[in-house]
Design a protein around this motif. Sequence first.
Motif, PDB file in Angstrom:
ATOM      1  N   ILE A 129       0.783  -1.127  -0.071  1.00 59.88           N
ATOM      2  CA  ILE A 129      -0.096   0.165   0.120  1.00 59.88           C
ATOM      3  C   ILE A 129       0.809   1.090   0.056  1.00 59.88           C
ATOM      4  CG2 ILE A 129      -1.646   1.481   1.487  1.00 59.88           C
ATOM      5  CD1 ILE A 129      -2.581  -1.470   2.092  1.00 59.88           C
ATOM      6  N   ARG A 130       1.880   1.307   1.001  1.00 61.93           N
ATOM      7  CA  ARG A 130       2.733   2.647   0.950  1.00 61.93           C
ATOM      8  C   ARG A 130       3.502   2.894  -0.287  1.00 61.93           C
ATOM      9  NH1 ARG A 130       4.402   4.277   6.860  1.00 61.93           N
ATOM     10  NH2 ARG A 130       5.266   5.740   5.537  1.00 61.93           N
ATOM     11  N   ALA A 131       3.932   1.545  -0.984  1.00 60.58           N
ATOM     12  CA  ALA A 131       4.551   1.732  -2.186  1.00 60.58           C
ATOM     13  C   ALA A 131       3.857   2.229  -3.330  1.00 60.58           C
ATOM     14  CB  ALA A 131       5.134   0.205  -2.750  1.00 60.58           C
ATOM     15  N   ALA A 132       2.507   1.652  -3.306  1.00 55.73           N
ATOM     16  CA  ALA A 132       1.561   2.254  -4.455  1.00 55.73           C
ATOM     17  C   ALA A 132       1.368   3.749  -4.119  1.00 55.73           C
ATOM     18  CB  ALA A 132       0.124   1.525  -4.256  1.00 55.73           C
ATOM     19  N   ARG A 133       1.007   4.302  -3.065  1.00 58.12           N
ATOM     20  CA  ARG A 133       0.819   5.260  -2.581  1.00 58.12           C
ATOM     21  C   ARG A 133       2.374   6.354  -3.046  1.00 58.12           C
ATOM     22  NH1 ARG A 133      -1.625   5.022   3.215  1.00 58.12           N
ATOM     23  NH2 ARG A 133      -3.826   4.381   2.517  1.00 58.12           N
ATOM     24  N   ALA A 134       3.495   5.823  -3.171  1.00 56.84           N
ATOM     25  CA  ALA A 134       4.715   6.344  -3.681  1.00 56.84           C
ATOM     26  C   ALA A 134       4.881   6.156  -5.201  1.00 56.84           C
ATOM     27  CB  ALA A 134       5.841   5.638  -2.860  1.00 56.84           C
ATOM     28  N   GLY A 135       3.844   5.722  -5.712  1.00 60.77           N
ATOM     29  CA  GLY A 135       3.875   5.461  -7.358  1.00 60.77           C
ATOM     30  C   GLY A 135       4.853   4.404  -7.701  1.00 60.77           C
ATOM     31  N   ARG A 152      -8.106  -6.389  -0.326  1.00 64.82           N
ATOM     32  CA  ARG A 152      -9.006  -5.303  -0.867  1.00 64.82           C
ATOM     33  C   ARG A 152      -8.243  -3.717  -0.911  1.00 64.82           C
ATOM     34  NH1 ARG A 152     -11.050  -4.229  -4.811  1.00 64.82           N
ATOM     35  NH2 ARG A 152     -11.332  -6.547  -4.819  1.00 64.82           N
ATOM     36  N   ALA A 153      -7.457  -3.592   0.414  1.00 63.04           N
ATOM     37  CA  ALA A 153      -7.023  -2.411   0.491  1.00 63.04           C
ATOM     38  C   ALA A 153      -5.647  -2.200  -0.339  1.00 63.04           C
ATOM     39  CB  ALA A 153      -6.459  -2.325   2.069  1.00 63.04           C
ATOM     40  N   VAL A 154      -5.005  -3.371  -0.607  1.00 62.77           N
ATOM     41  CA  VAL A 154      -3.820  -3.448  -1.667  1.00 62.77           C
ATOM     42  C   VAL A 154      -4.441  -2.930  -3.186  1.00 62.77           C
ATOM     43  CG1 VAL A 154      -2.040  -4.719  -2.660  1.00 62.77           C
ATOM     44  CG2 VAL A 154      -2.357  -4.848  -0.305  1.00 62.77           C
ATOM     45  N   VAL A 155      -5.529  -3.843  -3.530  1.00 64.50           N
ATOM     46  CA  VAL A 155      -6.081  -3.506  -4.833  1.00 64.50           C
ATOM     47  C   VAL A 155      -6.521  -2.092  -5.052  1.00 64.50           C
ATOM     48  CG1 VAL A 155      -7.973  -3.919  -6.342  1.00 64.50           C
ATOM     49  CG2 VAL A 155      -6.903  -5.842  -5.151  1.00 64.50           C
ATOM     50  N   ASN A 156      -7.237  -1.493  -3.803  1.00 63.74           N
ATOM     51  CA  ASN A 156      -7.641   0.009  -4.010  1.00 63.74           C
ATOM     52  C   ASN A 156      -6.365   1.003  -4.306  1.00 63.74           C
ATOM     53  OD1 ASN A 156     -10.203  -1.026  -3.876  1.00 63.74           O
ATOM     54  ND2 ASN A 156     -10.611  -0.793  -1.513  1.00 63.74           N
ATOM     55  N   ALA A 158      -3.373   0.393  -5.589  1.00 60.97           N
ATOM     56  CA  ALA A 158      -2.944   0.071  -6.695  1.00 60.97           C
ATOM     57  C   ALA A 158      -3.705   0.593  -7.695  1.00 60.97           C
ATOM     58  CB  ALA A 158      -2.511  -1.658  -6.895  1.00 60.97           C
ATOM     59  N   ARG A 159      -4.915   0.610  -7.591  1.00 62.01           N
ATOM     60  CA  ARG A 159      -5.794   1.026  -8.693  1.00 62.01           C
ATOM     61  C   ARG A 159      -5.880   2.700  -8.673  1.00 62.01           C
ATOM     62  NH1 ARG A 159     -11.115  -2.829  -8.255  1.00 62.01           N
ATOM     63  NH2 ARG A 159     -10.004  -4.432  -9.996  1.00 62.01           N
ATOM     64  N   LYS A 160      -5.995   3.047  -7.386  1.00 68.01           N
ATOM     65  CA  LYS A 160      -5.879   4.593  -7.327  1.00 68.01           C
ATOM     66  C   LYS A 160      -4.429   5.201  -7.746  1.00 68.01           C
ATOM     67  CE  LYS A 160      -6.611   8.244  -3.882  1.00 68.01           C
ATOM     68  NZ  LYS A 160      -6.722   8.649  -2.367  1.00 68.01           N
ATOM     69  N   ALA A 161      -3.376   4.583  -7.584  1.00 72.11           N
ATOM     70  CA  ALA A 161      -2.180   5.034  -7.993  1.00 72.11           C
ATOM     71  C   ALA A 161      -1.946   4.829  -9.423  1.00 72.11           C
ATOM     72  CB  ALA A 161      -1.195   4.320  -7.035  1.00 72.11           C
ATOM     73  N   LYS A 162      -2.683   4.015 -10.222  1.00 73.00           N
ATOM     74  CA  LYS A 162      -2.472   3.696 -11.322  1.00 73.00           C
ATOM     75  C   LYS A 162      -1.068   3.025 -11.696  1.00 73.00           C
ATOM     76  CE  LYS A 162      -5.890   6.730 -13.124  1.00 73.00           C
ATOM     77  NZ  LYS A 162      -6.129   7.987 -13.767  1.00 73.00           N
ATOM     78  N   ILE A 163      -0.470   2.058 -11.068  1.00 69.36           N
ATOM     79  CA  ILE A 163       0.647   1.488 -11.027  1.00 69.36           C
ATOM     80  C   ILE A 163       0.368   0.012 -11.521  1.00 69.36           C
ATOM     81  CG2 ILE A 163       1.763   2.838  -9.247  1.00 69.36           C
ATOM     82  CD1 ILE A 163       0.846  -0.534  -8.125  1.00 69.36           C
ATOM     83  N   THR A 164       1.520  -0.798 -11.792  1.00 66.13           N
ATOM     84  CA  THR A 164       1.521  -2.140 -12.104  1.00 66.13           C
ATOM     85  C   THR A 164       1.536  -2.838 -11.026  1.00 66.13           C
ATOM     86  OG1 THR A 164       2.167  -1.218 -14.727  1.00 66.13           O
ATOM     87  CG2 THR A 164       2.429  -3.798 -13.776  1.00 66.13           C
ATOM     88  N   PHE A 165       1.028  -3.989 -10.859  1.00 63.75           N
ATOM     89  CA  PHE A 165       1.039  -4.887  -9.475  1.00 63.75           C
ATOM     90  C   PHE A 165       1.104  -6.126  -9.964  1.00 63.75           C
ATOM     91  CE2 PHE A 165       0.127  -7.224  -5.818  1.00 63.75           C
ATOM     92  CZ  PHE A 165       0.819  -6.431  -4.760  1.00 63.75           C
ATOM     93  N   GLN A 166       1.843  -7.072  -9.441  1.00 62.03           N
ATOM     94  CA  GLN A 166       2.030  -8.372  -9.774  1.00 62.03           C
ATOM     95  C   GLN A 166       2.263  -9.229  -8.262  1.00 62.03           C
ATOM     96  OE1 GLN A 166       4.497  -9.994 -13.179  1.00 62.03           O
ATOM     97  NE2 GLN A 166       4.068 -12.176 -12.478  1.00 62.03           N
ATOM     98  N   THR A 167       1.499 -10.234  -8.083  1.00 63.32           N
ATOM     99  CA  THR A 167       1.699 -11.172  -6.995  1.00 63.32           C
ATOM    100  C   THR A 167       2.670 -12.209  -7.642  1.00 63.32           C
ATOM    101  OG1 THR A 167      -0.172 -10.525  -6.219  1.00 63.32           O
ATOM    102  CG2 THR A 167       1.004 -12.675  -5.121  1.00 63.32           C
TER     103      THR A 167
END
Length: 179
Positions: A129-135, A152-156, A158-167
Motif C-alpha cells: 500500500i505504501r509503495a503504491a501511494r509512492a507511485g 482489498r486495501a492493496v487492490v484499491n 494500486a488502482r488509485k495510484a495507477k501502478i502495475t502490480f504483480q503477485t
Amino acid sequence: LTRRGFLRAGALTAAPLILPAGFWSNSLAGNGPNSRIQLGAIGMGRRLTGIVGSFSDFKDVQIVAVNDCVDARLKYGAQRIADLYRQRQRQRAAPGLKQITDFRELLADKSIDAVVIGTPDHWHAIMAIRAARAGKHIYCEKPLTRTIGEGRAVVNAARKAKITFQTGSQQRTEYGGKF
C-alpha cells in the motif's frame, strides 16, 4: 512444445507490441536514468535473494537499492547483487547500490521506479500500500495478504495510484526458468 509453453511464448511476444513502453516505467520511455527500470528490493531474506537473481538477468532493469532491517541480511543481499552483476559482466549495480534499513526511505526515493517485496507475509499489505501511494510499480511475493480486507486495501491502493502490480507465484510467472 506444450500448450502452456505456447501460450506463454505468445503472451510474452505480444506484450511489447500491445503495451506502450511507458506503461511499465518512465525509464523505458527514455525519461529515467539510463533508460532502465530502477528497482528497489525490500526484504533480503532467502526468498528475495533468489528473486533478485532473476531480475538481474534483465538488461532493462537495474537494481539500485536493497532494504532489510537486519544488518547481516542487508549486507548479504547487497553483496549477492554485486556478485550477480559481476558474474554477468555488467558492472552497473555494484558501485552505487544503496543499502537502506528503513523501507520508507527506499519508497521515498524518487529515482526508484519499482519495488520487489519479499518480506515476511505480515508486512506485505502495508508495504504494498505504501509503495503504491509512492507511485512505485510492485512485484510482491505470495501470499499477498493475510486477510480479504488487506487484499482489498492493496487492490484499491494500486488502482488509485495507477501502478502495475504483480503477485509472485512461480508456477504462474516463470518462463524458461526465469521470471
